[in-house]
Design a protein around this motif. Structure first.
Motif, PDB file in Angstrom:
ATOM      1  N   VAL A  40     -17.775  26.761 -38.453  1.00 10.45           N
ATOM      2  CA  VAL A  40     -16.635  26.021 -39.002  1.00 10.45           C
ATOM      3  C   VAL A  40     -16.182  25.044 -37.911  1.00 10.45           C
ATOM      4  CG1 VAL A  40     -15.837  27.907 -40.484  1.00 10.45           C
ATOM      5  CG2 VAL A  40     -14.904  27.699 -38.170  1.00 10.45           C
ATOM      6  N   ASN A  41     -15.355  24.088 -38.302  1.00  8.73           N
ATOM      7  CA  ASN A  41     -14.788  23.133 -37.348  1.00  8.73           C
ATOM      8  C   ASN A  41     -13.353  23.520 -37.017  1.00  8.73           C
ATOM      9  OD1 ASN A  41     -17.117  21.659 -37.746  1.00  8.73           O
ATOM     10  ND2 ASN A  41     -16.142  19.977 -38.836  1.00  8.73           N
ATOM     11  N   THR A  42     -12.870  23.083 -35.872  1.00 12.14           N
ATOM     12  CA  THR A  42     -11.419  23.165 -35.652  1.00 12.14           C
ATOM     13  C   THR A  42     -10.759  22.258 -36.688  1.00 12.14           C
ATOM     14  OG1 THR A  42     -11.679  21.445 -33.948  1.00 12.14           O
ATOM     15  CG2 THR A  42     -11.473  23.714 -33.180  1.00 12.14           C
ATOM     16  N   ALA A  43      -9.566  22.655 -37.118  1.00 12.93           N
ATOM     17  CA  ALA A  43      -8.908  21.941 -38.223  1.00 12.93           C
ATOM     18  C   ALA A  43      -8.464  20.543 -37.792  1.00 12.93           C
ATOM     19  CB  ALA A  43      -7.702  22.744 -38.688  1.00 12.93           C
ATOM     20  N   PRO A  44      -8.505  19.606 -38.732  1.00 15.30           N
ATOM     21  CA  PRO A  44      -7.956  18.276 -38.431  1.00 15.30           C
ATOM     22  C   PRO A  44      -6.432  18.341 -38.460  1.00 15.30           C
ATOM     23  CG  PRO A  44      -8.746  18.367 -40.702  1.00 15.30           C
ATOM     24  CD  PRO A  44      -9.029  19.724 -40.097  1.00 15.30           C
ATOM     25  N   PRO A  79      -7.101  13.323 -37.179  1.00 12.69           N
ATOM     26  CA  PRO A  79      -8.132  13.866 -38.073  1.00 12.69           C
ATOM     27  C   PRO A  79      -9.465  14.137 -37.378  1.00 12.69           C
ATOM     28  CG  PRO A  79      -7.590  11.578 -38.624  1.00 12.69           C
ATOM     29  CD  PRO A  79      -6.602  12.014 -37.599  1.00 12.69           C
ATOM     30  N   SER A  80      -9.685  13.534 -36.213  1.00 12.45           N
ATOM     31  CA  SER A  80     -10.941  13.767 -35.485  1.00 12.45           C
ATOM     32  C   SER A  80     -10.771  14.750 -34.340  1.00 12.45           C
ATOM     33  CB  SER A  80     -11.489  12.435 -34.944  1.00 12.45           C
ATOM     34  OG  SER A  80     -11.805  11.574 -36.007  1.00 12.45           O
ATOM     35  N   GLY A  81      -9.687  15.515 -34.355  1.00 13.80           N
ATOM     36  CA  GLY A  81      -9.516  16.574 -33.377  1.00 13.80           C
ATOM     37  C   GLY A  81      -8.725  16.163 -32.146  1.00 13.80           C
ATOM     38  N   ILE A  82      -8.501  17.163 -31.267  1.00 14.81           N
ATOM     39  CA  ILE A  82      -7.691  16.906 -30.063  1.00 14.81           C
ATOM     40  C   ILE A  82      -8.270  17.583 -28.808  1.00 14.81           C
ATOM     41  CG2 ILE A  82      -5.470  16.480 -31.201  1.00 14.81           C
ATOM     42  CD1 ILE A  82      -4.777  19.460 -30.674  1.00 14.81           C
ATOM     43  N   ALA A  83      -9.471  18.128 -28.908  1.00 16.30           N
ATOM     44  CA  ALA A  83     -10.005  18.893 -27.768  1.00 16.30           C
ATOM     45  C   ALA A  83     -10.146  18.046 -26.504  1.00 16.30           C
ATOM     46  CB  ALA A  83     -11.343  19.531 -28.133  1.00 16.30           C
ATOM     47  N   GLY A  84     -10.255  16.729 -26.667  1.00 15.74           N
ATOM     48  CA  GLY A  84     -10.381  15.872 -25.496  1.00 15.74           C
ATOM     49  C   GLY A  84      -9.212  14.904 -25.364  1.00 15.74           C
ATOM     50  N   VAL A  85      -8.092  15.270 -25.955  1.00 18.69           N
ATOM     51  CA  VAL A  85      -6.926  14.374 -25.911  1.00 18.69           C
ATOM     52  C   VAL A  85      -5.938  14.876 -24.851  1.00 18.69           C
ATOM     53  CG1 VAL A  85      -5.027  13.363 -27.235  1.00 18.69           C
ATOM     54  CG2 VAL A  85      -7.238  13.776 -28.350  1.00 18.69           C
ATOM     55  N   PRO A  86      -5.772  14.126 -23.762  1.00 20.03           N
ATOM     56  CA  PRO A  86      -4.880  14.577 -22.691  1.00 20.03           C
ATOM     57  C   PRO A  86      -3.461  14.811 -23.202  1.00 20.03           C
ATOM     58  CG  PRO A  86      -6.205  12.705 -21.955  1.00 20.03           C
ATOM     59  CD  PRO A  86      -6.443  12.844 -23.429  1.00 20.03           C
ATOM     60  N   TYR A  89     -14.022  22.480 -42.938  1.00 15.99           N
ATOM     61  CA  TYR A  89     -12.586  22.754 -42.789  1.00 15.99           C
ATOM     62  C   TYR A  89     -12.104  23.638 -43.948  1.00 15.99           C
ATOM     63  CZ  TYR A  89     -13.308  18.420 -40.134  1.00 15.99           C
ATOM     64  OH  TYR A  89     -13.785  17.457 -39.289  1.00 15.99           O
ATOM     65  N   PRO A  90     -12.567  24.861 -44.054  1.00 14.68           N
ATOM     66  CA  PRO A  90     -12.194  25.670 -45.234  1.00 14.68           C
ATOM     67  C   PRO A  90     -10.843  26.377 -45.045  1.00 14.68           C
ATOM     68  CG  PRO A  90     -13.713  26.885 -43.876  1.00 14.68           C
ATOM     69  CD  PRO A  90     -13.463  25.584 -43.155  1.00 14.68           C
ATOM     70  N   TYR A  91      -9.898  25.649 -44.441  1.00 19.60           N
ATOM     71  CA  TYR A  91      -8.631  26.291 -44.071  1.00 19.60           C
ATOM     72  C   TYR A  91      -7.707  26.501 -45.272  1.00 19.60           C
ATOM     73  CZ  TYR A  91     -10.112  25.732 -39.264  1.00 19.60           C
ATOM     74  OH  TYR A  91     -10.822  25.820 -38.081  1.00 19.60           O
ATOM     75  N   ASP A  92      -8.031  25.866 -46.402  1.00 20.50           N
ATOM     76  CA  ASP A  92      -7.182  26.030 -47.586  1.00 20.50           C
ATOM     77  C   ASP A  92      -7.706  27.144 -48.501  1.00 20.50           C
ATOM     78  OD1 ASP A  92      -9.502  24.686 -48.187  1.00 20.50           O
ATOM     79  OD2 ASP A  92      -8.570  23.276 -49.579  1.00 20.50           O
ATOM     80  N   ALA A 130      -5.133  24.849 -27.932  1.00 20.51           N
ATOM     81  CA  ALA A 130      -5.304  26.304 -27.805  1.00 20.51           C
ATOM     82  C   ALA A 130      -4.901  26.988 -29.119  1.00 20.51           C
ATOM     83  CB  ALA A 130      -4.482  26.826 -26.631  1.00 20.51           C
ATOM     84  N   ALA A 131      -3.822  26.522 -29.730  1.00 12.61           N
ATOM     85  CA  ALA A 131      -3.365  27.107 -31.005  1.00 12.61           C
ATOM     86  C   ALA A 131      -4.368  26.804 -32.126  1.00 12.61           C
ATOM     87  CB  ALA A 131      -1.989  26.568 -31.356  1.00 12.61           C
ATOM     88  N   LEU A 132      -4.878  25.583 -32.122  1.00 13.70           N
ATOM     89  CA  LEU A 132      -5.854  25.172 -33.141  1.00 13.70           C
ATOM     90  C   LEU A 132      -7.128  26.010 -33.018  1.00 13.70           C
ATOM     91  CD1 LEU A 132      -5.506  22.768 -35.120  1.00 13.70           C
ATOM     92  CD2 LEU A 132      -6.896  21.406 -33.555  1.00 13.70           C
ATOM     93  N   PHE A 133      -7.510  26.254 -31.769  1.00 11.64           N
ATOM     94  CA  PHE A 133      -8.722  27.036 -31.555  1.00 11.64           C
ATOM     95  C   PHE A 133      -8.521  28.482 -32.010  1.00 11.64           C
ATOM     96  CE2 PHE A 133     -11.895  29.544 -29.396  1.00 11.64           C
ATOM     97  CZ  PHE A 133     -13.033  28.845 -29.761  1.00 11.64           C
ATOM     98  N   GLU A 134      -7.335  29.055 -31.744  1.00 10.98           N
ATOM     99  CA  GLU A 134      -7.064  30.433 -32.189  1.00 10.98           C
ATOM    100  C   GLU A 134      -7.205  30.531 -33.705  1.00 10.98           C
ATOM    101  OE1 GLU A 134      -6.740  33.228 -30.286  1.00 10.98           O
ATOM    102  OE2 GLU A 134      -7.230  31.779 -28.737  1.00 10.98           O
ATOM    103  N   ARG A 135      -6.737  29.494 -34.395  1.00 12.46           N
ATOM    104  CA  ARG A 135      -6.830  29.477 -35.864  1.00 12.46           C
ATOM    105  C   ARG A 135      -8.308  29.441 -36.304  1.00 12.46           C
ATOM    106  NH1 ARG A 135      -4.555  24.674 -39.382  1.00 12.46           N
ATOM    107  NH2 ARG A 135      -4.771  25.651 -41.428  1.00 12.46           N
ATOM    108  N   ALA A 136      -9.083  28.612 -35.635  1.00 11.06           N
ATOM    109  CA  ALA A 136     -10.511  28.519 -35.961  1.00 11.06           C
ATOM    110  C   ALA A 136     -11.224  29.827 -35.643  1.00 11.06           C
ATOM    111  CB  ALA A 136     -11.147  27.359 -35.195  1.00 11.06           C
ATOM    112  N   LEU A 137     -10.821  30.449 -34.542  1.00 12.73           N
ATOM    113  CA  LEU A 137     -11.447  31.702 -34.119  1.00 12.73           C
ATOM    114  C   LEU A 137     -11.175  32.807 -35.154  1.00 12.73           C
ATOM    115  CD1 LEU A 137     -12.993  33.158 -31.856  1.00 12.73           C
ATOM    116  CD2 LEU A 137     -10.813  33.528 -30.687  1.00 12.73           C
ATOM    117  N   ALA A 138      -9.918  32.891 -35.580  1.00 11.18           N
ATOM    118  CA  ALA A 138      -9.561  33.912 -36.579  1.00 11.18           C
ATOM    119  C   ALA A 138     -10.365  33.699 -37.861  1.00 11.18           C
ATOM    120  CB  ALA A 138      -8.065  33.853 -36.869  1.00 11.18           C
TER     121      ALA A 138
END
Ligand SMILES: O=C(O)C(=O)[C@H](O)CO
Ligand SMILES: [Mg+2]
Length: 261
Positions: A59-63, A68-75, A36-39, A82-90
């Motif tokens: 890298v991981n998607t940000a917590p 803290p364990s992500g939201i990719a499978g959270v209904p 999580y090198p987002y800082d 989608a926003a979190l993934f764009e951040r990870a992609l950038a």
């Protein structure tokens, strides 16, 4: 021969993040992965990666504070994902990385079926966004002792999800530490899932220390991965018992260790 990569969230963690790249290269690692090198400033990290001639893996998607364990499978949190993934992609693109691990999240037992459906939808989206950049999307089964309630906890479940996602650039991150805790039978399960495996990680079980103790013989396992034709990297995602450099004796056969000149 297995190609070892340094996970810089775990290894060399006694020094500032930007100093860890050169430290990894100095003991022979040719590749690194981050969590999580987002800082950190991406340009400064990229400069260190280039300066040390390293391959940047994932890298991981940000917590999130409430996840803290992500939201990719959270209904219900698809737009946020989608926003979190764009951040990870950038970030991955800026670092010259190869993969993004999408953390699935914690989902109540009653919602697991819906959670898997959400995970599949979100992974299709992530895969299509990552593909033009040549990036792989990874999913990783995590053990339920360390992460109670995590949606994705078994390799077999990951394989079923990948079959539903139907995207060649979505793969499984096979962390032998988690797999040993969730059923073991490591080599047969690794071989069965090999075509789906995009990355491997290791640590001792159950301590999560250097892979030279505990219930798994990593010398045997790494040799077997080689024999089975695994051509990717093996991420060293363990918690060193002391200074990282002092605990690298186990890695000498694979070309990693302190150089004595
Ligand atoms: O915890 C693990 O094993 C991981 O690889 C992930 O980065 C999630 O923290
Ligand atoms: Mg892992």
């Amino acid at each position: 021969m297995p190609r070892l990569a340094a996970n810089l969230a775990y290894l060399f963690a006694d020094r500032p993040p930007l100093d860890r790249f050169a430290a990894a290269a100095a003991v022979g690692f040719r590749a690194v992965e981050l969590q999580y090198p987002y800082d950190q400033d991406p340009a400064a990290m990229r400069a260190e990666i280039v300066r040390s001639d390293l391959i940047m893996l994932g890298v991981n998607t940000a917590p999130l504070p409430d996840a803290p364990s992500g939201i990719a499978g959270v209904p219900g949190r698809e737009a946020e994902f989608a926003a979190l993934f764009e951040r990870a992609l950038a970030l991955a693109v800026a670092l010259g990385g190869r993969a993004i691990h999408c953390l699935a999240g914690v989902v109540p037992e009653a919602q697991r079926e819906a959670g898997e459906a959400t995970f599949v939808t979100n992974l299709k989206h992530a895969a299509d966004r990552a593909a033009p950049h040549g990036l792989t999307v990874l999913i990783e089964p995590l053990n339920t002792v360390d992460r109670p309630g995590y949606l994705l906890d078994r390799a077999e479940q990951a394989a079923a999800i990948l079959a539903r996602v139907e995207r060649a650039n979505v793969k499984m991150q096979f962390d032998l530490y988690h797999q040993q805790i969730m059923g073991g039978d490591l080599l047969r399960r690794f071989e069965r899932h090999l075509p789906l495996i995009g990355h491997v990680q290791i640590a001792a079980v159950p301590s999560r220390a250097e892979p030279d103790e505990g219930e798994v013989n990593h010398a045997v396992v790494l040799a077997a991965l080689d024999r089975l034709g695994y051509a990717g990297f093996v991420g060293c995602e363990y918690l060193p018992r002391g200074r990282t450099e002092d605990g690298l004796g186990w890695a000498a056969p694979w070309g990693i260790g302190v150089r004595v000149s």
